[in-house]
Design a protein around this motif. Structure first.
Motif, mmCIF file in Angstrom:
data_model
loop_
_atom_site.group_PDB
_atom_site.id
_atom_site.type_symbol
_atom_site.label_atom_id
_atom_site.label_comp_id
_atom_site.label_asym_id
_atom_site.label_seq_id
_atom_site.Cartn_x
_atom_site.Cartn_y
_atom_site.Cartn_z
ATOM 1 N N GLY A 272 79.263 39.446 56.790
ATOM 2 C CA GLY A 272 78.975 40.084 55.519
ATOM 3 C C GLY A 272 79.754 41.379 55.394
ATOM 4 N N ILE A 273 79.886 41.842 54.173
ATOM 5 C CA ILE A 273 80.636 43.066 53.892
ATOM 6 C C ILE A 273 79.699 44.115 53.311
ATOM 7 N N ALA A 274 79.814 45.336 53.807
ATOM 8 C CA ALA A 274 78.992 46.442 53.319
ATOM 9 C C ALA A 274 79.880 47.572 52.833
ATOM 10 N N SER A 275 79.383 48.321 51.873
ATOM 11 C CA SER A 275 80.072 49.529 51.422
ATOM 12 C C SER A 275 79.891 50.629 52.467
ATOM 13 N N CYS A 276 80.631 51.716 52.287
ATOM 14 C CA CYS A 276 80.672 52.754 53.327
ATOM 15 C C CYS A 276 79.947 54.042 52.966
ATOM 16 N N VAL B 161 73.819 48.416 59.121
ATOM 17 C CA VAL B 161 75.029 47.837 58.557
ATOM 18 C C VAL B 161 74.799 46.373 58.191
ATOM 19 N N ALA B 162 74.160 45.621 59.109
ATOM 20 C CA ALA B 162 73.903 44.197 58.864
ATOM 21 C C ALA B 162 73.003 44.001 57.657
ATOM 22 N N GLU B 163 72.012 44.863 57.499
ATOM 23 C CA GLU B 163 71.104 44.751 56.358
ATOM 24 C C GLU B 163 71.866 44.983 55.050
ATOM 25 N N TRP C 171 67.441 40.525 56.746
ATOM 26 C CA TRP C 171 66.604 41.666 56.373
ATOM 27 C C TRP C 171 66.076 42.346 57.631
ATOM 28 N N SER C 172 65.794 43.625 57.498
ATOM 29 C CA SER C 172 65.264 44.407 58.617
ATOM 30 C C SER C 172 63.768 44.160 58.699
ATOM 31 N N ALA C 173 63.342 43.472 59.747
ATOM 32 C CA ALA C 173 61.987 42.951 59.835
ATOM 33 C C ALA C 173 61.014 43.947 60.459
ATOM 34 N N LYS C 174 59.746 43.580 60.419
ATOM 35 C CA LYS C 174 58.710 44.440 60.982
ATOM 36 C C LYS C 174 58.843 44.611 62.490
ATOM 37 N N ASN C 175 59.484 43.631 63.150
ATOM 38 C CA ASN C 175 59.674 43.741 64.595
ATOM 39 C C ASN C 175 60.943 44.504 64.957
ATOM 40 N N CYS C 176 61.564 45.156 63.967
ATOM 41 C CA CYS C 176 62.757 45.980 64.150
ATOM 42 C C CYS C 176 64.000 45.155 64.469
ATOM 43 N N CYS C 177 63.954 43.858 64.223
ATOM 44 C CA CYS C 177 65.122 42.992 64.361
ATOM 45 C C CYS C 177 65.681 42.681 62.977
ATOM 46 N N PRO D 207 81.805 43.857 48.508
ATOM 47 C CA PRO D 207 80.578 43.884 49.304
ATOM 48 C C PRO D 207 79.620 42.750 48.953
ATOM 49 N N ASP D 208 78.754 42.429 49.913
ATOM 50 C CA ASP D 208 77.707 41.435 49.701
ATOM 51 C C ASP D 208 76.416 42.118 49.256
ATOM 52 N N THR D 209 75.489 41.297 48.803
ATOM 53 C CA THR D 209 74.198 41.791 48.330
ATOM 54 C C THR D 209 73.166 41.684 49.445
ATOM 55 N N PRO D 210 72.407 42.727 49.713
ATOM 56 C CA PRO D 210 71.362 42.648 50.738
ATOM 57 C C PRO D 210 70.342 41.562 50.435
ATOM 58 N N ILE D 211 69.739 41.033 51.495
ATOM 59 C CA ILE D 211 68.725 39.990 51.366
ATOM 60 C C ILE D 211 67.353 40.634 51.207
ATOM 61 N N THR D 212 66.563 40.100 50.320
ATOM 62 C CA THR D 212 65.210 40.617 50.103
ATOM 63 C C THR D 212 64.348 40.397 51.350
ATOM 64 N N ASP D 213 63.579 41.404 51.691
ATOM 65 C CA ASP D 213 62.651 41.299 52.821
ATOM 66 C C ASP D 213 61.724 40.104 52.622
ATOM 67 N N GLN D 214 61.626 39.270 53.659
ATOM 68 C CA GLN D 214 60.805 38.069 53.566
ATOM 69 C C GLN D 214 59.656 38.052 54.570
ATOM 70 N N CYS D 215 59.359 39.193 55.185
ATOM 71 C CA CYS D 215 58.226 39.249 56.116
ATOM 72 C C CYS D 215 56.890 39.111 55.381
#
Length: 398
Positions: free
Chosen positions: A32-36, A152-154, A160-166, A189-197
């Motif tokens: 994925g691509i992220a802005s800076c 960066v990955a998020e 998505w950045s999960a509740k378990n910090c992964c 850039p790509d669009t972040p994924i909505t949190d699914q926890c």
């Protein structure tokens, strides 16, 4: 050198499409691509994390460098985040049984050291880009870089950045290694994924030590993964919760519903040797430096040396209450030159509690010169082993 300004956005959009199509040949599972822009919200969280004393001490101490890509790279235009999936299941796992007790390494340390594997993939990616844009500039980071891999990955839409910090990816769950590349290429850039926890708190509820103090909030000093990598003495109640873990802890990932049934075997360097990742415990007590390097030097678990793994092997034998290991533990108690190992062996012998073990503790109490080891030995002579066995003792491990 800057990129050719004559190239327009259509060129970089096409370059990105070609790159995504080339991922299989590059050995990359997701990109994925992220802005800076600076990670402003992350900096606020990191400041609060530091104020609460939740840092592990392994992080980059400069919070500006952790959150502002421009401090690490001259005029960055985009960040490339990559993910590589690793296995979660152990085929033909040897049994841990009385007289032949075994420990377990966390899945993130199975196979070849992921730092090496990720660097290889980053180098492949860099070569691919340079063939198409000769003036490309890059800066690669793998785990030990200043930036937060997860942040960066998020932003790059890896997961998505999960509740378990992964980071949890829809495709691979959280069984992924992450790396990032700063570049002067203005890739779209790509669009972040909505949190699914959602309302799920299974990871928080299952954490053996309560280190997950809230959604996405980890007190590193309580985290078993962190504790197994330290070199000092460990508190009694924490040792009981370590179970048979020799390096790392997978509990918060094992219980995650998204990870259920996910196992990845296509990255050949990351496939585990069952005898290495689920080793017999007693031989670890006397393993030499040369043998340790041969057996574990290629894995990420070796970065802290053999002492933490040996200490954790002693703890595991105590948690198993493995009577056949008493003579070996007595040798550590009375002969090992390292106070941490002697004191921990005393704890383990106290847990086992046979007459032979208690006699050795009495002997050690009369000769131990290190204050911390002696205190541990004395507590071992008085400890109450009537408490129920910790549910995390090997549960959920391969």
């Amino acid at each position: 050198m800057d990129v050719d300004t004559a190239r327009d956005s259509r060129f970089y959009a096409e370059l990105k499409r070609e790159l995504l199509a080339a991922l299989p040949e590059l050995g990359i599972d997701k990109l994925g691509i992220a802005s800076c822009e600076p990670f402003v919200a992350l900096k606020d969280r990191l400041l609060r994390h530091r104020e609460l004393g939740y840092e592990s001490g392994f992080e980059e101490p400069d919070l500006d460098k952790r959150t502002d890509p421009s401090l690490l790279f001259d005029r960055p235009q985009s960040m490339i985040s990559i993910a590589i999936a690793y296995p979660s299941k152990l085929s033909n796992a040897p049994k841990s049984e009385p007289g032949a007790r075994r420990g377990i390494l966390a899945r993130a340390s199975w196979g070849e050291d992921y730092h090496k594997v990720l660097r290889d993939r980053m180098e492949r990616l860099e070569r691919w880009l340079r063939e198409r844009v000769p003036e490309v500039r890059t800066e690669n980071m793998v785990d030990t870089g200043a930036l937060s891999d997860r942040a960066v990955a998020e932003r790059a839409g890896i997961g998505w950045s999960a509740k378990n910090c992964c980071i949890i990816t829809p495709e691979f769950g959280s069984w992924v290694y992450l790396g990032e590349m700063l570049t002067n290429l203005p890739l779209p850039p790509d669009t972040p994924i909505t949190d699914q926890c959602g309302s799920c708190t299974k990871c928080i509820d299952a954490c053996p030590t309560g280190a997950l103090v809230g959604p996405g909030q980890l007190n590193s000093s309580l985290c078993i993964s962190f504790i197994t990598q330290t070199k000092g003495f460990v508190e009694d109640q924490v040792m009981r919760k370590i179970g048979n873990r020799l390096y790392g802890c997978d509990t918060c990932q094992i219980v995650c519903p998204v990870n259920k049934g996910k196992n990845w075997t296509h990255q050949h360097e990351l496939q585990p040797d069952p005898e290495v990742v689920k080793p017999l415990l007693v031989p670890l007590l006397t393993i030499g430096n040369k043998e340790f390097k041969h057996q574990y030097g290629h894995t990420s678990s070796a970065w802290r040396g053999k002492k933490p793994i040996q200490r954790n092997a002693v703890i595991a034998l105590g948690n198993f209450r493995e009577e056949s290991a008493v003579p070996d533990l007595i040798s550590v108690l009375l002969q090992d030159p390292r106070p941490v190992l002697r004191g921990t062996a005393g704890w383990a012998l106290g847990r086992i509690g046979t007459p032979e073990a208690l006699r050795a503790l009495e002997q050690a109490a009369g000769r131990e010169m290190d204050e911390e080891a002696l205190a541990m030995i004395r507590r071992a002579l008085q400890q109450d082993n009537s408490a129920p066995e910790d549910a995390a003792q090997g549960k959920g491990h391969a």
